[in-house]
Scaffold this active site. Structure first.
Site, mmCIF file in Angstrom:
data_model
loop_
_atom_site.group_PDB
_atom_site.id
_atom_site.type_symbol
_atom_site.label_atom_id
_atom_site.label_comp_id
_atom_site.label_asym_id
_atom_site.label_seq_id
_atom_site.Cartn_x
_atom_site.Cartn_y
_atom_site.Cartn_z
ATOM 1 N N GLU A 47 0.863 -1.192 0.000
ATOM 2 C CA GLU A 47 0.000 0.000 0.000
ATOM 3 C C GLU A 47 0.893 1.234 0.000
ATOM 4 O O GLU A 47 1.660 1.452 0.935
ATOM 5 C CB GLU A 47 -0.904 0.016 1.242
ATOM 6 C CG GLU A 47 -1.704 1.321 1.352
ATOM 7 C CD GLU A 47 -2.449 1.477 2.678
ATOM 8 O OE1 GLU A 47 -2.729 0.459 3.346
ATOM 9 O OE2 GLU A 47 -2.732 2.630 3.043
ATOM 10 N N ARG A 51 0.427 10.316 0.449
ATOM 11 C CA ARG A 51 0.740 11.360 1.429
ATOM 12 C C ARG A 51 1.999 12.121 1.077
ATOM 13 O O ARG A 51 2.473 12.927 1.860
ATOM 14 C CB ARG A 51 0.959 10.740 2.807
ATOM 15 C CG ARG A 51 -0.313 10.304 3.445
ATOM 16 C CD ARG A 51 -0.027 9.822 4.843
ATOM 17 N NE ARG A 51 -0.847 8.686 5.092
ATOM 18 C CZ ARG A 51 -0.675 7.838 6.087
ATOM 19 N NH1 ARG A 51 0.326 8.003 6.920
ATOM 20 N NH2 ARG A 51 -1.489 6.830 6.237
ATOM 21 N N THR A 75 -4.620 6.002 1.620
ATOM 22 C CA THR A 75 -5.000 7.372 1.995
ATOM 23 C C THR A 75 -5.869 8.029 0.913
ATOM 24 O O THR A 75 -5.702 9.199 0.591
ATOM 25 C CB THR A 75 -3.766 8.251 2.300
ATOM 26 O OG1 THR A 75 -2.747 7.464 2.919
ATOM 27 C CG2 THR A 75 -4.139 9.379 3.257
ATOM 28 N N LYS A 135 -10.909 -2.242 6.351
ATOM 29 C CA LYS A 135 -9.723 -1.883 7.129
ATOM 30 C C LYS A 135 -10.212 -1.388 8.488
ATOM 31 O O LYS A 135 -11.066 -0.496 8.543
ATOM 32 C CB LYS A 135 -8.983 -0.775 6.373
ATOM 33 C CG LYS A 135 -7.993 0.053 7.188
ATOM 34 C CD LYS A 135 -7.173 0.942 6.257
ATOM 35 C CE LYS A 135 -6.562 2.122 7.005
ATOM 36 N NZ LYS A 135 -5.216 2.447 6.497
HETATM 37 C C1 3PG Z 1 -1.365 4.555 8.292
HETATM 38 O O1 3PG Z 1 -2.261 4.784 7.497
HETATM 39 O O2 3PG Z 1 -0.549 5.380 8.683
HETATM 40 C C2 3PG Z 1 -1.283 3.167 8.721
HETATM 41 O O3 3PG Z 1 -2.317 2.908 9.544
HETATM 42 C C3 3PG Z 1 0.046 2.793 9.287
HETATM 43 O O4 3PG Z 1 0.070 2.910 10.654
HETATM 44 P P1 3PG Z 1 1.368 2.489 11.433
HETATM 45 O O5 3PG Z 1 2.454 3.478 11.046
HETATM 46 O O6 3PG Z 1 0.980 2.607 12.881
HETATM 47 O O7 3PG Z 1 1.739 1.102 11.026
#
Ligand code: 3PG
Length: 218
Positions: A47, A51, A75, A135
């Site tokens: 994924e 961002r 995201t 999710k």
């Molecule tokens: C995110 O979208 O940032 C994910 O949930 C990842 O989270 P993490 O950095 O706690 O693994």
């Protein structure tokens, strides 16, 4: 594509590996070596979060240069994000929550979606729309393993990919739940290791994450 079909596609994707790395990458030069490092360790489903300024180019690079990778865009916050992800070649999308616009856009461009839910009402709302793979986000701050166990009783028909605060320490406990086919997390690709191009270390982290499977295949 209707949402039932999308959800089943997502379940197939979720079953390919116990961990989906959640990647924040801006440097396009890192895209292919990073993807290869993770795939080399057994984690084929990636994924890439939208961002960073260059996230879409990172997705394009990975899609064009890795044959075994299943590259998704994370995201997703708007219809525009959905269209951009599809145009970049993403095989699936991930959103931290849902809006009607995102669901409509994903259906329109046939982008399988892993939609985010954090409460029973959100889970039920998505299930009613055909999304049986969701999710669970942000997992740890929403009650984590205990919350997912509690949801399993009254709403057994939903599979979750918990994300947010999942680490090498608690991943196995999540994966031991009946309603969790995989987890998502950034721990397998730490920012400092990406920055230092420490691909060997990332492959090792991926290998350790992939080996969580061993607990379920014996
Ligand atoms: C995110 O979208 O940032 C994910 O949930 C990842 O989270 P993490 O950095 O706690 O693994």
């Amino acid at each position: 594509m209707n949402s039932y079909k999308e959800s089943h596609d997502l379940l197939d994707i979720c079953k390919l590996a116990p961990v989906i790395p959640v990647l924040v990458v801006d440097d396009t030069a890192s895209a292919v070596p990073l993807a290869k490092a993770l795939i080399g360790g057994g984690l084929r489903v990636l994924e890439i979060t939208l961002r960073t300024k260059n996230a879409l180019d990172v997705i394009k690079e990975m899609v064009a240069n890795t044959t075994e990778g299943i590259i998704g865009a994370g995201t997703l916050l708007s219809e525009e994000d959905v269209y951009a992800a599809k145009n970049a070649g993403a095989s699936f999308g991930v959103s931290p929550g849902i809006t009607d616009q995102i669901l409509r856009a994903c259906a329109e461009v046939k982008l399988p979606l892993l939609p985010g839910a954090a409460t029973p009402s959100e889970v039920m709302n998505l299930l009613a729309r055909g999304y049986s793979v969701q999710k669970f986000f942000p997992a740890e701050s929403n009650g984590g393993i205990a919350a997912l166990k509690s949801i399993l009783g009254p709403i057994p028909g939903v599979s979750f990919c918990p994300t947010g605060g999942v680490t090498s320490t608690n991943a196995l406990d999540y994966l031991s739940l009946k309603n969790v086919p995989c987890v998502g997390g950034s721990w397998v690709a730490p920012q400092n290791k990406i920055k230092n191009a420490d691909w060997q270390a990332i492959t090792e982290l991926a290998r350790q994450a992939y080996s969580l499977n061993e607990h379920f295949n014996t």
